[in-house]
Design an enzyme around this catalytic site. Structure first.
Site, PDB file in Angstrom:
ATOM      1  N   TYR A  35       3.808  -0.167  39.386  1.00 17.24           N
ATOM      2  CA  TYR A  35       3.120  -0.288  40.795  1.00 17.24           C
ATOM      3  C   TYR A  35       4.277  -0.319  41.829  1.00 17.24           C
ATOM      4  CZ  TYR A  35       0.935  -2.935  44.551  1.00 17.24           C
ATOM      5  OH  TYR A  35       0.267  -3.519  45.766  1.00 17.24           O
TER       6      TYR A  35
ATOM      7  N   ARG B  48     -14.021   3.900  43.829  1.00 15.34           N
ATOM      8  CA  ARG B  48     -13.980   2.805  42.476  1.00 15.34           C
ATOM      9  C   ARG B  48     -15.336   1.900  42.584  1.00 15.34           C
ATOM     10  NH1 ARG B  48     -11.841  -1.446  40.012  1.00 15.34           N
ATOM     11  NH2 ARG B  48     -10.778  -1.755  41.907  1.00 15.34           N
TER      12      ARG B  48
HETATM   13  C1  VAH Z   1      -1.067  -7.267  43.561  1.00 15.20           C
HETATM   14  N1  VAH Z   1      -1.844  -8.149  45.502  1.00 15.20           N
HETATM   15  O1  VAH Z   1      -0.783  -8.275  42.977  1.00 15.20           O
HETATM   16  C2  VAH Z   1      -1.099  -7.345  45.100  1.00 15.20           C
HETATM   17  C3  VAH Z   1       0.273  -7.225  45.912  1.00 15.20           C
HETATM   18  C4  VAH Z   1       2.281  -8.376  46.285  1.00 15.20           C
HETATM   19  C5  VAH Z   1       1.042  -8.282  45.462  1.00 15.20           C
HETATM   20  O2  VAH Z   1       1.018  -5.872  45.965  1.00 15.20           O
HETATM   21  O3  VAH Z   1      -0.701  -6.281  42.892  1.00 15.20           O
END
Ligand code: VAH
Length: 316
Positions: A140, A34
């Site tokens: 996520y 990316r």
């Molecule tokens: C996020 N930096 O903010 C990543 C991480 C625990 C946070 O997985 O999505």
């Protein structure tokens, strides 16, 4: 040889440089997609453009370069994933499945970064156990807990040596994170040095686990070098170094920059994500099984971050 996917990202860039330092520049292939790679990556050693969703391209790199270890960092982070859940699933899950399938076929070892995001509401928020409820409420987090399960499956079913960590928010000064919820803990340093003020998108009292990037890199490499006989767990070790709120971070910065001020304009999306995550994990399993020990606490990290960012901004 080692392949780093996502090598142009926040973790990938520093991990690639650390692996090259340890194993030799020519031993580490940096694969990005990316973002354009930093000059530090391209000048130093082998690199390629690679979309991890393209299984054939991945196999070609692994077979062609004689890859034996894959650090799989390519992923879409929490906040941007909420805007594009289907693309997040495609990149995070099909990318990982391709990596595990290639690892099975070419006998590669795999490092997979999970996250505190693999936990959700209903998980004990303090001293979050290594083994506990995992019902993440973000796409996520769903890809992270599924990733942990998929790595365990490929190890149990096919003997793939997959290992991973549940990272907290990561703070670094080389490459900016891309679309995370903990990014405030990086953005605040640039704002403090440039403007003397930071408008934070999380509430002042939002406590989250955090870690400085040098510790995150060292933890990944230590885990991957550990005798597998010592591991009871494998994918998704809780690891943390500190736990703080935006207000506490701002107070630590003010010790160095007395005039620094912080304001709060809460972003409901990222606040909801942060509120679904634990406040402080118990990482005793990692400390017991592979002698995990962080080097940076909040004061140490703040001093180092400010020194690097002042130097970076002064040198243009
Ligand atoms: C996020 N930096 O903010 C990543 C991480 C625990 C946070 O997985 O999505």
């Amino acid at each position: 040889k080692i392949l780093v996917t996502g090598a142009t990202g926040q973790i990938g860039t520093e991990l690639t440089l650390a692996l090259r330092e340890r194993y030799g520049v020519e031993s580490v292939v940096a694969a990005g997609y990316r973002r354009e790679p930093s000059s530090g990556l391209t000048q130093a050693g082998p690199h390629c453009s690679l979309d991890v969703r393209d299984a054939a391209a991945l196999d070609e790199v692994i077979a062609g370069q004689g890859i034996t270890v894959i650090y799989h960092l390519a992923a879409m982070l929490s906040a941007v994933a909420e805007d594009q859940p289907l693309q997040a699933w495609d990149i995070n899950m099909n990318g990982l499945l391709n990596v595990l399938e290639s690892a099975r076929q070419y006998r590669c070892r795999v490092f997979f970064p999970s996250s505190i995001a693999a936990f959700g509401p209903g998980t004990p928020p303090y001293n979050t156990p290594q083994d506990t409820v995992q019902h993440p409420s973000t796409i996520y987090g769903i890809t992270k807990v599924t990733g942990e399960l998929l790595c365990d499956y490929y190890h149990r079913r096919y003997g793939v040596d997959a290992r991973g960590l549940r990272y907290p928010g990561l703070i670094s000064n080389q490459v900016l994170p891309g679309g995370g919820t903990t990014d405030y803990a990086v953005d605040i340093f640039y704002a403090a040095v440039k403007q003397g003020h930071y408008d934070c998108f999380l509430r002042a009292d939002t406590q989250l686990d955090m870690m400085y990037m040098p510790d995150a890199i060292a933890a990944a490499m230590l885990l991957m070098e550990t005798d597998p006989g010592k591991l009871t767990h494998r994918n998704g070790f809780n690891v943390t170094a500190m736990s703080f709120t935006p207000a506490q971070l701002a107070a630590e910065i003010q010790k160095h920059l007395p005039g620094f001020t912080i304001g709060y304009t809460v972003d409901p999306l990222r606040q909801a994500i942060a509120d679904s995550w634990p406040r402080h994990m118990d990482d005793s399993a990692a400390r017991a099984e592979w002698v995990w020990q962080p080097s940076f606490d909040l004061p140490g990290m703040v001093a180092d971050m400010l020194a690097h960012i002042k130097a970076k901004l002064c040198n243009g």
